[in-house]
Design an enzyme around this catalytic site. Structure first.
Site, mmCIF file in Angstrom:
data_model
loop_
_atom_site.group_PDB
_atom_site.id
_atom_site.type_symbol
_atom_site.label_atom_id
_atom_site.label_comp_id
_atom_site.label_asym_id
_atom_site.label_seq_id
_atom_site.Cartn_x
_atom_site.Cartn_y
_atom_site.Cartn_z
ATOM 1 N N ALA A 73 63.267 13.506 117.284
ATOM 2 C CA ALA A 73 62.508 14.646 117.327
ATOM 3 C C ALA A 73 60.798 14.065 117.194
ATOM 4 O O ALA A 73 60.568 13.927 116.262
ATOM 5 C CB ALA A 73 62.680 15.727 116.197
ATOM 6 N N GLY A 102 68.653 6.380 110.094
ATOM 7 C CA GLY A 102 68.200 4.914 110.288
ATOM 8 C C GLY A 102 66.917 4.584 110.067
ATOM 9 O O GLY A 102 66.003 5.325 109.104
ATOM 10 N N ASP A 127 73.455 0.485 113.861
ATOM 11 C CA ASP A 127 72.497 -0.708 114.214
ATOM 12 C C ASP A 127 72.522 -1.845 112.991
ATOM 13 O O ASP A 127 72.172 -3.171 113.330
ATOM 14 C CB ASP A 127 71.101 -0.507 114.708
ATOM 15 C CG ASP A 127 71.268 0.195 116.183
ATOM 16 O OD1 ASP A 127 72.247 0.420 116.625
ATOM 17 O OD2 ASP A 127 70.237 1.030 116.271
ATOM 18 N N LYS A 154 90.412 -9.091 126.383
ATOM 19 C CA LYS A 154 91.038 -10.348 126.486
ATOM 20 C C LYS A 154 92.342 -10.466 126.791
ATOM 21 O O LYS A 154 92.713 -11.204 127.712
ATOM 22 C CB LYS A 154 91.091 -10.867 124.916
ATOM 23 C CG LYS A 154 89.756 -11.551 124.295
ATOM 24 C CD LYS A 154 90.058 -12.276 123.177
ATOM 25 C CE LYS A 154 89.150 -13.120 122.771
ATOM 26 N NZ LYS A 154 89.393 -13.824 121.420
ATOM 27 N N MET A 169 76.271 -2.176 121.703
ATOM 28 C CA MET A 169 75.030 -1.433 121.338
ATOM 29 C C MET A 169 74.493 -2.168 120.107
ATOM 30 O O MET A 169 74.800 -3.100 119.390
ATOM 31 C CB MET A 169 75.442 0.060 120.954
ATOM 32 C CG MET A 169 75.230 1.055 121.883
ATOM 33 S SD MET A 169 75.373 2.719 121.180
ATOM 34 C CE MET A 169 74.783 3.513 122.567
ATOM 35 N N ARG A 171 70.626 -1.518 119.759
ATOM 36 C CA ARG A 171 69.041 -1.140 120.053
ATOM 37 C C ARG A 171 68.248 -2.622 120.010
ATOM 38 O O ARG A 171 68.804 -3.392 120.868
ATOM 39 C CB ARG A 171 68.635 -0.251 119.157
ATOM 40 C CG ARG A 171 67.051 0.368 119.678
ATOM 41 C CD ARG A 171 66.426 1.380 118.827
ATOM 42 N NE ARG A 171 67.265 2.299 118.380
ATOM 43 C CZ ARG A 171 66.805 3.604 119.099
ATOM 44 N NH1 ARG A 171 65.967 3.557 119.982
ATOM 45 N NH2 ARG A 171 67.412 4.753 118.679
ATOM 46 N N ALA A 214 92.289 -19.324 129.463
ATOM 47 C CA ALA A 214 92.881 -18.219 130.342
ATOM 48 C C ALA A 214 91.855 -17.342 130.687
ATOM 49 O O ALA A 214 91.986 -16.298 131.385
ATOM 50 C CB ALA A 214 94.109 -17.657 129.723
HETATM 51 N N1 LIG Z 1 56.876 6.641 112.363
HETATM 52 C C1 LIG Z 1 57.411 7.930 112.194
HETATM 53 N N2 LIG Z 1 56.867 8.638 111.605
HETATM 54 C C2 LIG Z 1 57.553 9.997 111.678
HETATM 55 N N3 LIG Z 1 58.821 10.239 112.030
HETATM 56 C C3 LIG Z 1 59.396 9.465 112.733
HETATM 57 C C4 LIG Z 1 58.832 8.063 112.733
HETATM 58 N N4 LIG Z 1 59.781 7.216 113.486
HETATM 59 C C5 LIG Z 1 60.839 8.072 113.698
HETATM 60 N N5 LIG Z 1 60.680 9.466 113.424
HETATM 61 C C6 LIG Z 1 61.651 10.593 113.337
HETATM 62 O O1 LIG Z 1 62.908 10.002 113.237
HETATM 63 C C7 LIG Z 1 63.839 10.199 114.185
HETATM 64 C C8 LIG Z 1 64.975 9.378 114.461
HETATM 65 O O2 LIG Z 1 64.252 8.085 114.508
HETATM 66 P P1 LIG Z 1 65.115 6.876 115.526
HETATM 67 O O3 LIG Z 1 64.278 5.855 115.359
HETATM 68 O O4 LIG Z 1 65.393 7.659 116.962
HETATM 69 O O5 LIG Z 1 66.767 6.881 114.761
HETATM 70 P P2 LIG Z 1 67.053 6.277 113.517
HETATM 71 O O6 LIG Z 1 66.385 7.085 112.324
HETATM 72 O O7 LIG Z 1 68.577 6.372 113.312
HETATM 73 O O8 LIG Z 1 66.610 4.605 113.780
HETATM 74 C C9 LIG Z 1 62.773 10.292 115.566
HETATM 75 O O9 LIG Z 1 63.187 10.986 116.492
HETATM 76 C C10 LIG Z 1 61.552 11.067 114.624
HETATM 77 O O10 LIG Z 1 61.944 12.577 114.594
HETATM 78 O O1 LIG Z 2 72.162 7.875 121.681
HETATM 79 P P1 LIG Z 2 70.874 7.815 122.384
HETATM 80 O O2 LIG Z 2 69.576 8.396 122.223
HETATM 81 O O3 LIG Z 2 71.205 7.295 123.725
HETATM 82 O O4 LIG Z 2 70.310 6.203 121.984
HETATM 83 C C1 LIG Z 2 71.086 4.870 121.909
HETATM 84 C C2 LIG Z 2 70.671 4.095 120.768
HETATM 85 O O5 LIG Z 2 71.306 4.664 119.582
HETATM 86 C C3 LIG Z 2 71.890 3.680 118.782
HETATM 87 O O6 LIG Z 2 73.390 3.863 119.143
HETATM 88 C C4 LIG Z 2 71.815 3.925 117.388
HETATM 89 O O7 LIG Z 2 70.320 3.870 117.000
HETATM 90 P P2 LIG Z 2 69.868 4.485 115.767
HETATM 91 O O8 LIG Z 2 70.568 4.134 114.694
HETATM 92 O O9 LIG Z 2 68.383 3.845 115.627
HETATM 93 O O10 LIG Z 2 69.638 5.992 116.120
HETATM 94 C C5 LIG Z 2 71.407 2.205 119.184
HETATM 95 O O11 LIG Z 2 72.481 1.480 119.070
HETATM 96 C C6 LIG Z 2 71.153 2.520 120.810
HETATM 97 O O12 LIG Z 2 70.346 1.611 121.429
HETATM 98 MG MG LIG Z 3 67.122 2.868 114.244
#
Ligand SMILES: Nc1ncnc2c1ncn2[C@@H]1O[C@H](COP(=O)(O)OP(=O)(O)O)[C@@H](O)[C@H]1O
Ligand SMILES: O=P(O)(O)OC[C@H]1O[C@](O)(COP(=O)(O)O)[C@@H](O)[C@@H]1O
Ligand SMILES: [Mg+2]
Length: 323
Positions: A73, A102, A127, A154, A169, A171, A214
């Site tokens: 978002a 994350g 990740d 394999k 995966m 990222r 192999a």
């Molecule tokens: N710097 C930030 N400030 C505020 N919200 C953030 C920021 N970075 C990410 N978010 C919010 O957290 C959500 C998830 O982050 P994302 O990096 O996509 O996944 P993850 O938390 O799994 O690493 C984003 O879509 C956004 O809504």
């Molecule tokens: O599901 P999406 O939006 O295609 O994103 C793919 C990304 O999400 C992940 O599966 C998990 O990443 P986050 O935990 O940061 O959301 C990454 O390994 C991959 O690059």
């Molecule tokens: Mg992440």
């Protein structure tokens, strides 16, 4: 009675449901009302809240994904977005929020806590790039799925004398690729943390053929400069003869959709309960993570926006063992 809310954000991770269950039942045990927020920060801004009972989180501990839904978002990165979220929390009398997610999600949690709202994070991403937890919810399950795929590849590779470029995966973090490569006995591991030379990758596979293997497996991190498709293209365009026939398999989201294993269920349960305990003790603005076997809190201002470094000594170990 205190009211808290819980949400899951970012990419789903196996074990998120066990964490939701732990927060809900742990919160109820404190005598609190617990709201679930659907679709992460999107639901927080949109006011998509649901009151959760102990029964509502029954039968989910073994399920992959997240029953609350998750989202990316971008609007939450704006002050207006977060103000809307705060207004929704206040309108329901919610006094604290648990964010299961994350690195990006914890940056969001930190941004909200800096606006004065009590937030506790729970480290959850396949990740394993999050500072403040040696491993995060979902990593172990995703790794085992990658390993099962590599083991299967394999088998077919050996039957046909083939080499596989297997993209994993992660990222912009090579953790899953590194660990899958080591545990899967790969001949080559390509990460983004270490500069890779496509010629060297091809030469290593060729050398494995000459040694009479192999099959050969190159595990490639999705974020590597030379990802699996690029390596394949390089081999084709430069008409590289490896000895083995070359194929590409991209594991992608398959890795994320598994049923959580015992490790992730236990980790998620302990982290969820830990988050509630911290809130009950009046603590917030922290991320719950696993550190030397203990469930500990790291201040969000230390953890948010900080990437955990990879132990690159393990890459050298893998190279030595790939004989
Ligand atoms: N710097 C930030 N400030 C505020 N919200 C953030 C920021 N970075 C990410 N978010 C919010 O957290 C959500 C998830 O982050 P994302 O990096 O996509 O996944 P993850 O938390 O799994 O690493 C984003 O879509 C956004 O809504
Ligand atoms: O599901 P999406 O939006 O295609 O994103 C793919 C990304 O999400 C992940 O599966 C998990 O990443 P986050 O935990 O940061 O959301 C990454 O390994 C991959 O690059
Ligand atoms: Mg992440």
């Amino acid at each position: 009675m205190k009211r808290i809310a819980v949400l899951t954000s970012g990419g789903d991770a196996p074990g998120m449901n066990a964490a939701i269950r732990a927060v809900v039942r742990g919160g109820l045990e404190q005598g609190w009302e617990v709201f679930g927020v659907r679709q992460g920060y999107a639901g927080l801004m949109g006011g998509d809240f649901v009151s959760l009972s102990a029964r509502d989180v029954g039968g989910i501990i073994q399920q992959g994904g997240t029953v609350l839904g998750s989202a990316r978002a971008p609007e939450f990165k704006t002050e207006e977005g977060r103000k809307q979220a705060l207004a929704n929390l206040e309108a329901r009398g919610v006094e604290a929020l648990v964010v299961i997610g994350g690195g990006g999600s914890q940056s969001g949690a930190y941004a909200l806590s800096r606006m004065g709202f009590p937030v506790v994070g729970v480290a959850s991403t396949i990740d394993n790039d999050l500072y403040g937890s040696e491993t995060t919810i979902g990593v172990d399950t995703a790794l085992n799925i990658a390993l099962e795929a590599i083991d299967r590849l394999k088998v077919t590779a050996s039957s046909h004398h083939r080499a596989f470029l297997v993209e994993v995966m992660g990222r912009d973090c090579g953790y899953l690729a590194l660990m899958a490569g080591i545990a899967g006995g790969a001949e080559v591991i390509v990460l983004l943390e270490v500069e890779s030379d496509p010629e060297e990758v091809i030469e290593t596979l060729k050398a494995a053929y000459r040694r009479g293997k192999a099959h050969a497996i190159a595990v490639v991190a999705e974020g590597a400069t030379n990802n699996a498709n690029e390596l394949m293209l390089y081999a084709q365009e430069n008409q590289k003869r490896i000895g083995f026939d070359l194929r590409v398999t991209i594991l992608g989201h398959v890795q994320r959709g598994g049923m959580p294993g015992a490790f992730d269920r236990l980790l998620a349960t302990r982290l969820g309960v830990g988050a509630v305990e911290r809130l009950a003790g009046g603590e917030h603005g922290v991320l719950m993570g696993l550190i030397r076997g203990e469930i500990l809190a790291t201040p969000l201002d230390e953890a948010a926006g900080r990437k955990k470094p990879l132990d690159l000594g393990l890459l050298e170990m893998a190279r030595v063992l790939a004989k």
